[in-house]
Design an enzyme around this catalytic site. Structure first.
Site, mmCIF file in Angstrom:
data_model
loop_
_atom_site.group_PDB
_atom_site.id
_atom_site.type_symbol
_atom_site.label_atom_id
_atom_site.label_comp_id
_atom_site.label_asym_id
_atom_site.label_seq_id
_atom_site.Cartn_x
_atom_site.Cartn_y
_atom_site.Cartn_z
ATOM 1 N N ASP A 1 0.840 -1.203 0.000
ATOM 2 C CA ASP A 1 0.000 0.000 0.000
ATOM 3 C C ASP A 1 0.877 1.255 0.000
ATOM 4 O O ASP A 1 0.362 2.378 -0.033
ATOM 5 C CB ASP A 1 -1.022 -0.013 1.147
ATOM 6 C CG ASP A 1 -0.390 -0.076 2.511
ATOM 7 O OD1 ASP A 1 0.855 -0.177 2.600
ATOM 8 O OD2 ASP A 1 -1.131 -0.033 3.515
ATOM 9 N N SER A 2 2.204 1.061 -0.043
ATOM 10 C CA SER A 2 3.112 2.192 -0.307
ATOM 11 C C SER A 2 2.779 2.805 -1.661
ATOM 12 O O SER A 2 3.231 3.901 -1.975
ATOM 13 C CB SER A 2 4.574 1.737 -0.269
ATOM 14 O OG SER A 2 4.764 0.604 -1.087
ATOM 15 N N ASP B 1 -0.937 -6.199 0.117
ATOM 16 C CA ASP B 1 -1.307 -5.536 1.370
ATOM 17 C C ASP B 1 -2.812 -5.406 1.494
ATOM 18 O O ASP B 1 -3.495 -5.020 0.537
ATOM 19 C CB ASP B 1 -0.727 -4.117 1.389
ATOM 20 C CG ASP B 1 0.571 -4.035 2.161
ATOM 21 O OD1 ASP B 1 0.792 -4.871 3.055
ATOM 22 O OD2 ASP B 1 1.363 -3.125 1.866
ATOM 23 N N LYS C 1 -1.075 -9.419 3.386
ATOM 24 C CA LYS C 1 -0.272 -8.878 4.501
ATOM 25 C C LYS C 1 -1.115 -7.908 5.320
ATOM 26 O O LYS C 1 -1.818 -7.075 4.762
ATOM 27 C CB LYS C 1 0.975 -8.177 3.969
ATOM 28 C CG LYS C 1 1.829 -7.516 5.066
ATOM 29 C CD LYS C 1 3.236 -7.202 4.626
ATOM 30 C CE LYS C 1 3.423 -5.914 3.884
ATOM 31 N NZ LYS C 1 2.985 -4.695 4.591
ATOM 32 N N GLU D 1 -1.077 -5.409 9.085
ATOM 33 C CA GLU D 1 -0.222 -4.746 10.069
ATOM 34 C C GLU D 1 -0.806 -4.903 11.466
ATOM 35 O O GLU D 1 -1.962 -4.514 11.692
ATOM 36 C CB GLU D 1 -0.108 -3.248 9.746
ATOM 37 C CG GLU D 1 0.530 -2.975 8.400
ATOM 38 C CD GLU D 1 0.671 -1.483 8.097
ATOM 39 O OE1 GLU D 1 0.361 -0.641 8.975
ATOM 40 O OE2 GLU D 1 1.104 -1.169 6.973
ATOM 41 N N GLU E 1 9.651 -3.912 10.179
ATOM 42 C CA GLU E 1 10.064 -2.625 9.589
ATOM 43 C C GLU E 1 10.640 -1.688 10.661
ATOM 44 O O GLU E 1 10.021 -1.474 11.709
ATOM 45 C CB GLU E 1 8.838 -1.960 8.910
ATOM 46 C CG GLU E 1 9.173 -0.631 8.280
ATOM 47 C CD GLU E 1 8.084 -0.111 7.318
ATOM 48 O OE1 GLU E 1 7.094 -0.825 7.047
ATOM 49 O OE2 GLU E 1 8.256 1.030 6.844
HETATM 50 O O1 KIV Z 1 3.584 -1.084 1.549
HETATM 51 C C1 KIV Z 1 4.769 -1.422 1.526
HETATM 52 O O2 KIV Z 1 5.504 -1.156 0.578
HETATM 53 C C2 KIV Z 1 5.292 -2.163 2.672
HETATM 54 C C3 KIV Z 1 6.769 -2.326 2.756
HETATM 55 C C4 KIV Z 1 7.415 -1.048 3.115
HETATM 56 C C5 KIV Z 1 7.170 -3.444 3.654
HETATM 57 O O3 KIV Z 1 4.562 -2.576 3.511
#
Ligand code: KIV
Length: 265
Positions: free
Chosen positions: A46-47, A85, A114, A116, A183
């Site tokens: 989600d970056s 994510d 994934k 968090e 992280e």
């Molecule tokens: O969203 C993302 O790119 C991430 C990484 C920084 C691990 O979660």
């Protein structure tokens, strides 16, 4: 035909001490290059809220964004395992989480989702994995909680918070998680978590003593304005993006990246 990486291959890599090379990936052109260059794991992160959409954080990313980008990555990838994510507020109850995880797999074509968080997600991880969907945990700096954390600095850097992080990691593993991203965590804490768990631990700003590394693709290509301490521009010494990605894979595999200057104490 190159064999597709699965969660079993990742576990095997941990057992034999082969480092796992992971990068974020958001579109078909880069995903194809990354797959051909030998990246083991592609994270549709989600970056993308920051690197593609220009936001200051990941909070505005929607399920529809994650499904779209997961789909255009998974359509071209043959070997790498794809992790997507779950965006902000898409897993606030176990039932909601299961429904959205299923969409990332069925509509997005991901193999793993994934999320968090730590012990508070035990039931959520258990329900998703019991329904046949592998889960990757994410501990340490969890950008979806940026307003609660109050910034993007190093985490788990006191005795109490380090102990809590190890407990969270154990809880995610017991709930059925297949791997964990750590992280911005001190190297010693990462080493402790990696030794304690039998599932792979993938670090970003977490030192070299874990089972693999993940970085944001746009950072390693020097496309972001400020390079984070834990990252490196791999394009600077190469004439092609493909060679830069291959170099990243090689440096992760031979443990020459990250160095102590990319890590936290
Ligand atoms: O969203 C993302 O790119 C991430 C990484 C920084 C691990 O979660």
């Amino acid at each position: 035909m190159t064999e597709k990486i699965t969660i079993n291959s990742l576990k095997k890599m941990k057992e034999i001490g082969e480092k796992i090379a992971c990068l974020t990936s958001y579109d078909s052109s880069f995903a194809k290059l990354q797959d051909d260059a030998g990246v083991d794991m592609l994270l549709v992160g989600d970056s993308l809220g920051m690197v593609l959409q220009g936001a200051d954080n990941t909070l505005r990313v929607k399920m529809s964004d994650m499904i779209y980008h997961s789909r255009i990555v998974s359509d071209v990838v043959k070997r790498a395992i794809i992790i997507s994510d779950m965006p902000f507020m898409s897993y606030s109850t176990p039932r909601q989480a299961l429904g959205n995880a299923a969409r990332l797999i069925a509509e997005g074509g991901a193999q793993v989702v994934k999320i968090e968080g730590g012990q508070e997600l035990f039931e959520t991880v258990r329900l998703i994995t019991e329904n046949g969907i592998p889960v990757c945990g994410h501990l340490g700096l969890t950008p979806q909680s940026i307003h609660q954390i109050g910034g993007l600095g190093v985490q788990a850097n006191t005795e109490d918070t380090a102990k809590k992080l190890v407990e969270d990691a154990i809880s995610l593993q017991s709930a059925g998680a297949s791997c964990i991203v750590l992280e911005c965590v001190p190297s010693e804490v990462t080493a402790d978590v990696s030794k304690t768990l039998n599932i792979p631990v993938i670090g970003i700003g977490a030192g070299v003593d874990c089972d693999g590394q993940v970085l944001v693709l746009y950072d390693i290509l020097g496309l972001t304005k400020t390079q984070p301490k834990f990252s490196k521009n791999f394009l600077i010494d190469h004439n092609s993006i493909f060679d830069a990605i291959k170099d990243y894979v090689a440096e992760v595999k031979n443990a020459s990246f990250p160095t102590s200057s990319n890590s936290y104490k």
